[in-house]
Scaffold this motif. Structure first.
Motif, PDB file in Angstrom:
ATOM      1  N   ASP A  69      27.053   2.034 -17.290  1.00  0.00           N
ATOM      2  CA  ASP A  69      27.185   3.325 -16.610  1.00  0.00           C
ATOM      3  C   ASP A  69      26.735   3.237 -15.154  1.00  0.00           C
ATOM      4  N   GLY A  70      25.624   2.535 -14.909  1.00  0.00           N
ATOM      5  CA  GLY A  70      25.149   2.390 -13.534  1.00  0.00           C
ATOM      6  C   GLY A  70      26.099   1.569 -12.679  1.00  0.00           C
ATOM      7  N   TRP A  71      26.651   0.494 -13.265  1.00  0.00           N
ATOM      8  CA  TRP A  71      27.580  -0.349 -12.512  1.00  0.00           C
ATOM      9  C   TRP A  71      28.843   0.425 -12.136  1.00  0.00           C
ATOM     10  N   ILE A  72      29.376   1.184 -13.099  1.00  0.00           N
ATOM     11  CA  ILE A  72      30.581   1.973 -12.825  1.00  0.00           C
ATOM     12  C   ILE A  72      30.285   3.060 -11.798  1.00  0.00           C
ATOM     13  N   ALA A  73      29.108   3.679 -11.904  1.00  0.00           N
ATOM     14  CA  ALA A  73      28.758   4.739 -10.952  1.00  0.00           C
ATOM     15  C   ALA A  73      28.740   4.206  -9.530  1.00  0.00           C
ATOM     16  N   ARG A  74      28.152   3.041  -9.340  1.00  0.00           N
ATOM     17  CA  ARG A  74      28.113   2.456  -7.993  1.00  0.00           C
ATOM     18  C   ARG A  74      29.490   1.968  -7.563  1.00  0.00           C
TER      19      ARG A  74
END
Length: 213
Positions: A69-74
């Motif tokens: 989720d964090g990777w996609i958000a960035r």
């Protein structure tokens, strides 16, 4: 690093950036919601129907998607305030739910569970102090993320060691190696948060004394 009070504005942000930070319906947030739904599913599979293989799958998916989720958000520019809250919330719920369930089924000893719960109580106390002085939660440190990753990786392996006799020895050694390193780093991250909170509180008090003088 110092964090400004939660109620403070962000004048350096453009309107577009502010709108993006306030968004709720984003792909990363959807992934975090799905991860949250995996917590009661794991508890039901593990404690009620005792479907250990299915519980291992749910834990493995929850652990391996911790960074997604964090990777996609960035990657997509969809970093949001809700996502910054949901991601660590999902991590903590997975860890706490798994620990309590494992303790009930005697997969891990209660001392290990108590050590992790004590760290959570320490963090809750620090957050309460920060909120009293107008600060929100501190940013997640890479040490804390590493500890979370190790714990979420250890739990399905420990469950596999408990459920499968042929791989019990190897899985147990790997699982407990990851678990103990995760516990140590979890406490290191907790100590770093306490030190950070103490610095912020001392800075606020120093400013207040200066203003009074």
């Amino acid at each position: 690093m110092a964090r400004r009070p939660a109620r403070a504005e962000h004048p350096h942000r453009s309107d577009g950036e502010t709108d993006a930070a306030d968004r709720v319906l984003t792909l990363p947030n959807l992934i975090s919601f799905v991860r949250l739904l995996g917590v009661p599913l794991f508890l039901w599979l593990f404690l009620v129907v005792e479907a250990d293989v299915a519980a291992v799958v749910v834990l493995a998916i929850g652990g391996t998607t911790d960074w997604v989720d964090g990777w996609i958000a960035r990657r997509l520019g969809q970093v949001s305030r809700l996502g910054e809250l949901l991601d660590p919330l999902a991590d903590r719920l997975y860890i706490l739910a798994t620990l309590l369930a494992f303790t009930v089924r005697e997969v891990v000893p209660w001392q290990f569970t108590a050590a992790l719960l004590a760290r959570e109580l320490l963090l809750i106390g620090s957050l309460a102090v920060l909120r009293r002085y107008g600060y929100g939660p501190p940013p997640v440190h890479y040490v804390g993320k590493t500890a979370t990753f190790l714990l979420l990786a250890a739990f399905p392996i420990l469950l596999l060691a408990s459920a499968s006799v042929p791989v019990a020895t190897a899985a147990g050694a790997i699982g407990w190696g990851l678990a103990w390193w995760g516990l140590v780093l979890y406490w290191v991250a907790g100590a770093m948060y306490v030190v950070q909170a103490g610095r912020l509180v001392r800075a606020v008090r120093a400013d207040s004394r200066g203003a009074a003088a």
